[in-house]
Structure formats: structure tokens, C-alpha cells
Write a protein that holds these residues in place. Structure first.
Motif, PDB file in Angstrom:
ATOM      1  N   TRP A 183       0.762  -1.283  -0.044  1.00 18.12           N
ATOM      2  CA  TRP A 183      -0.043   0.021  -0.060  1.00 18.12           C
ATOM      3  C   TRP A 183       0.685   1.248   0.156  1.00 18.12           C
ATOM      4  N   HIS A 184       0.339   2.271  -0.593  1.00 18.27           N
ATOM      5  CA  HIS A 184       1.224   3.516  -0.739  1.00 18.27           C
ATOM      6  C   HIS A 184       0.145   4.715  -0.563  1.00 18.27           C
ATOM      7  N   ARG A 185       0.692   5.698   0.651  1.00 22.30           N
ATOM      8  CA  ARG A 185      -0.227   6.635   0.624  1.00 22.30           C
ATOM      9  C   ARG A 185       0.049   7.949  -0.011  1.00 22.30           C
ATOM     10  N   GLY A 186      -0.935   8.571  -0.505  1.00 24.58           N
ATOM     11  CA  GLY A 186      -0.860   9.752  -1.447  1.00 24.58           C
ATOM     12  C   GLY A 186      -0.114  11.033  -0.708  1.00 24.58           C
ATOM     13  N   SER A 187       0.564  11.876  -1.529  1.00 23.42           N
ATOM     14  CA  SER A 187       1.015  12.982  -0.860  1.00 23.42           C
ATOM     15  C   SER A 187      -0.177  13.939  -0.210  1.00 23.42           C
ATOM     16  N   PRO A 188       0.263  14.602   0.794  1.00 19.95           N
ATOM     17  CA  PRO A 188      -0.755  15.735   1.203  1.00 19.95           C
ATOM     18  C   PRO A 188      -1.057  16.729   0.184  1.00 19.95           C
ATOM     19  N   ARG A 189      -2.384  16.731   0.369  1.00 16.16           N
ATOM     20  CA  ARG A 189      -2.806  17.809  -0.905  1.00 16.16           C
ATOM     21  C   ARG A 189      -4.364  18.474  -0.439  1.00 16.16           C
ATOM     22  N   ILE A 190      -4.539  19.270  -1.356  1.00 17.12           N
ATOM     23  CA  ILE A 190      -6.009  19.820  -1.180  1.00 17.12           C
ATOM     24  C   ILE A 190      -6.982  19.139  -2.347  1.00 17.12           C
ATOM     25  N   MET A 191      -7.784  18.569  -2.172  1.00 16.03           N
ATOM     26  CA  MET A 191      -8.679  17.930  -3.147  1.00 16.03           C
ATOM     27  C   MET A 191      -9.363  19.027  -4.187  1.00 16.03           C
ATOM     28  N   ASN A 192      -9.007  19.003  -5.403  1.00 14.69           N
ATOM     29  CA  ASN A 192      -9.476  19.639  -6.261  1.00 14.69           C
ATOM     30  C   ASN A 192     -10.484  18.796  -6.922  1.00 14.69           C
ATOM     31  N   PRO A 193     -11.939  19.055  -6.951  1.00 18.87           N
ATOM     32  CA  PRO A 193     -13.023  18.342  -7.406  1.00 18.87           C
ATOM     33  C   PRO A 193     -13.218  18.100  -8.782  1.00 18.87           C
ATOM     34  N   ALA A 194     -12.394  19.221  -9.633  1.00 19.52           N
ATOM     35  CA  ALA A 194     -12.386  19.159 -10.884  1.00 19.52           C
ATOM     36  C   ALA A 194     -11.477  18.282 -11.516  1.00 19.52           C
ATOM     37  N   SER A 195     -10.264  18.021 -10.530  1.00 22.16           N
ATOM     38  CA  SER A 195      -9.261  16.950 -10.966  1.00 22.16           C
ATOM     39  C   SER A 195      -8.917  16.098  -9.965  1.00 22.16           C
ATOM     40  N   PRO A 196      -9.587  15.523  -9.293  1.00 23.41           N
ATOM     41  CA  PRO A 196      -9.444  14.961  -8.272  1.00 23.41           C
ATOM     42  C   PRO A 196      -8.597  13.564  -7.818  1.00 23.41           C
ATOM     43  N   GLU A 197      -8.101  13.164  -9.340  1.00 23.62           N
ATOM     44  CA  GLU A 197      -7.561  11.797  -9.158  1.00 23.62           C
ATOM     45  C   GLU A 197      -6.268  11.734  -8.523  1.00 23.62           C
ATOM     46  N   ILE A 198      -5.705  10.619  -7.860  1.00 30.97           N
ATOM     47  CA  ILE A 198      -4.574  10.359  -6.810  1.00 30.97           C
ATOM     48  C   ILE A 198      -3.248  10.772  -7.861  1.00 30.97           C
ATOM     49  N   PRO A 199      -2.263  11.490  -7.216  1.00 29.20           N
ATOM     50  CA  PRO A 199      -1.172  11.933  -7.974  1.00 29.20           C
ATOM     51  C   PRO A 199      -0.412  10.690  -8.125  1.00 29.20           C
ATOM     52  N   GLN A 200       0.460  10.677  -9.076  1.00 28.52           N
ATOM     53  CA  GLN A 200       1.268   9.665  -9.358  1.00 28.52           C
ATOM     54  C   GLN A 200       2.616   9.335  -8.172  1.00 28.52           C
ATOM     55  N   LEU A 201       2.854  10.577  -7.568  1.00 22.98           N
ATOM     56  CA  LEU A 201       3.935  10.460  -6.766  1.00 22.98           C
ATOM     57  C   LEU A 201       3.456  10.257  -5.446  1.00 22.98           C
ATOM     58  N   LEU A 202       3.802   8.862  -4.880  1.00 20.67           N
ATOM     59  CA  LEU A 202       3.333   8.378  -3.459  1.00 20.67           C
ATOM     60  C   LEU A 202       4.172   8.196  -2.527  1.00 20.67           C
ATOM     61  N   THR A 203       3.904   8.415  -1.346  1.00 20.01           N
ATOM     62  CA  THR A 203       4.996   8.314  -0.309  1.00 20.01           C
ATOM     63  C   THR A 203       4.802   6.631   0.294  1.00 20.01           C
ATOM     64  N   ALA A 204       5.485   6.366   1.085  1.00 15.90           N
ATOM     65  CA  ALA A 204       5.532   5.005   1.685  1.00 15.90           C
ATOM     66  C   ALA A 204       4.213   4.683   2.386  1.00 15.90           C
ATOM     67  N   GLY A 205       3.201   3.717   2.148  1.00 13.92           N
ATOM     68  CA  GLY A 205       2.080   3.519   2.523  1.00 13.92           C
ATOM     69  C   GLY A 205       1.956   3.153   4.001  1.00 13.92           C
ATOM     70  N   PRO A 206       0.748   3.105   4.501  1.00 17.25           N
ATOM     71  CA  PRO A 206       0.454   2.383   5.813  1.00 17.25           C
ATOM     72  C   PRO A 206       0.311   1.115   5.996  1.00 17.25           C
ATOM     73  N   ARG A 207       0.662   0.613   6.956  1.00 19.06           N
ATOM     74  CA  ARG A 207       0.394  -0.984   7.421  1.00 19.06           C
ATOM     75  C   ARG A 207      -0.830  -1.222   7.271  1.00 19.06           C
ATOM     76  N   LEU A 208      -1.475  -1.884   6.463  1.00 19.87           N
ATOM     77  CA  LEU A 208      -2.687  -2.139   6.351  1.00 19.87           C
ATOM     78  C   LEU A 208      -3.133  -3.823   6.409  1.00 19.87           C
TER      79      LEU A 208
END
Length: 246
Positions: free
Chosen positions: A221-246
Motif C-alpha cells: 500500500w502507498h499513501r498519497g502525498s498531502p494535498r487539497i482535493m480539487n473536485p475538477a481534477s481529483p485523481e490521485i497523484p502519481q507521486l506516492l509516499t510509503a504507505g501505511p501498514r494495512l
């Protein structure tokens, strides 16, 4: 048209979990499909079904109710429920060509919510489609929110009108009061929890929701980088940080 599937443990969770986020996506052309897992106690199920469908009509969500609705009380077989949710979600993702899943965190503090969250985790890990997961917290704080979703009075009114359809639950407990209170608190706490302590308010909008954005790459799993959600373009960014343990 892109589709987001929201997985709600109980009727009203489709609103309380991340209703404003979903309403914003809806207003920008997304189809919102609510997978309703449970209808609560047997004696309440007819009422809650009717309230759920009325809320969906008010806010414009499509509704799929698991058949039969799964039992997720504390004395039920929650492991079995987890598997039922996983199977239903995996099938629905393919059926509606989902681009995003919104659902409770697996440690949301409520046994039923946690079982559903575990089922979502299982489905997304098994699915061949790499669908992002936006996790919400209701009964417990998200451990690491990454997504700040600002919104204004009009969106709050839209969500509140849908929540008011769940009249029986609002009579039992004041969830209609919780909605704006959480949205105000998120603007203060969320700005620093998402962007770091000492950060200024992230956005001038009077309300916000917080989510944790993650995706599974087939191995981890990978966590998305901190960001403000733009509803006109809400897709997850390609650059991801290390994910949480799930």
C-alpha cells in the motif's frame, strides 16, 4: 462519466463519512454509487431502507443494497461479514467501472465499520484494477489524513438535506448537529494534521473533510502525498509516499 463507489456500513454513513466529498464529485460530473452493507437491526430495516433511498434521491446517489443486508452487530460473525463485503465490492467495482472507492478506515473504532473497512482492504488488494481508496474516519480519528477537502455553505446544505432524510437516526442521536461541527473542526485540526503542525489554515472555505488517500500496487500500500482535493481534477497523484501498514 467516472464513477466513485462509497461503501457504507449503515444507512447515513454514506453522508456522515465523506458526504461533502462525494457531493463535490457529483457536482463535477461523477456518478456516485453507494454500496449499503447493512440496514441496522432487523426491527429497523424497513424504516432505514426507506430513509436511505430518500437520502439518495435528495443528493443524487445511486444505491446498491447488499442482499441480504449483512449483520454487523458486535455479536455477529464479523469475519464472515468482511468476506461478504469484499466479494460484493470486488464485483461492483468491475460492474460500474469504478475509478475510486470511498470507505471507512479499518480502525474506525466501531466494530461494524472496521469489518467493512477490512472487507474493502481485501477487495482492493485482490482486484486486478488499481483503484484508489479514500478512507474516512467517523468513530475514530484517521491516523494520518492526507487529503483536505474544503467546501462551502451550498455543499453543506446539500449534504445536510440528505442527512435529514435519516430522521430516525437523527432522533436517536443528534447526527445533524455533528455534521457541521466536524466540518468546522476539520478546517482547524485538518490544516495542521494534513500539512504539518504550524501550518496555516489550508483553505479559506468555512468547512472541510479529511481523508486518507492510498492505493495498492499489487505488492504494498502507498499513501498519497498531502494535498487539497480539487473536485475538477481529483485523481490521485502519481507521486506516492510509503504507505501505511494495512
Amino acid at each position: 462519466m467516472k464513477t466513485v463507489v462509497v461503501v457504507s456500513p449503515h444507512p447515513d454513513d454514506e453522508i456522515l463519512g465523506a458526504g461533502a466529498t462525494l457531493a463535490l464529485l457529483k457536482s463535477h460530473g461523477w456518478r456516485v454509487v453507494n454500496l449499503a452493507c447493512s440496514l441496522g437491526k432487523p426491527a429497523d430495516q424497513q424504516r432505514r431502507r426507506e430513509e436511505l433511498l430518500e437520502a439518495a434521491t435528495r443528493i443524487g446517489f445511486d444505491t446498491v443494497i447488499m442482499d441480504p443486508p449483512i449483520p454487523i452487530s458486535s455479536n455477529d460473525d464479523l469475519v464472515h461479514a468482511e468476506h461478504l463485503v469484499s466479494d460484493a465490492l470486488e464485483e461492483l467495482i468491475d460492474e460500474v467501472d469504478a475509478h475510486l472507492v470511498v470507505a471507512p478506515h479499518p480502525d474506525d473504532g466501531h466494530h461494524g465499520h472496521e469489518a467493512v473497512g477490512r472487507g474493502v482492504r481485501r477487495a482492493l488488494a485482490r482486484s486486478e484494477r488499481r483503484v484508489p481508496w479514500w478512507m474516512w474516519g467517523l468513530w475514530a480519528e484517521l491516523p494520518s489524513p492526507t487529503l483536505y477537502v474544503p467546501f462551502g455553505e451550498a455543499t453543506l446544505a446539500t449534504v445536510a438535506r440528505a442527512l435529514n432524510a435519516h430522521a430516525g437516526e437523527n432522533a436517536r442521536n443528534a447526527f445533524h448537529r455533528l455534521l457541521p461541527a466536524r466540518a468546522v473542526a476539520a478546517t482547524v485540526l485538518g490544516s495542521e494534521r494534513v500539512f504539518g503542525f504550524g501550518a496555516a489554515q489550508a483553505d479559506p472555505a468555512p468547512y472541510a473533510e479529511l481523508l486518507t488517500e492510498i492505493t495498492f500496487d499489487g505488492t504494498s500500500w502507498h499513501r498519497g502525498s498531502p494535498r487539497i482535493m480539487n473536485p475538477a481534477s481529483p485523481e490521485i497523484p502519481q507521486l506516492l509516499t510509503a504507505g501505511p501498514r494495512l
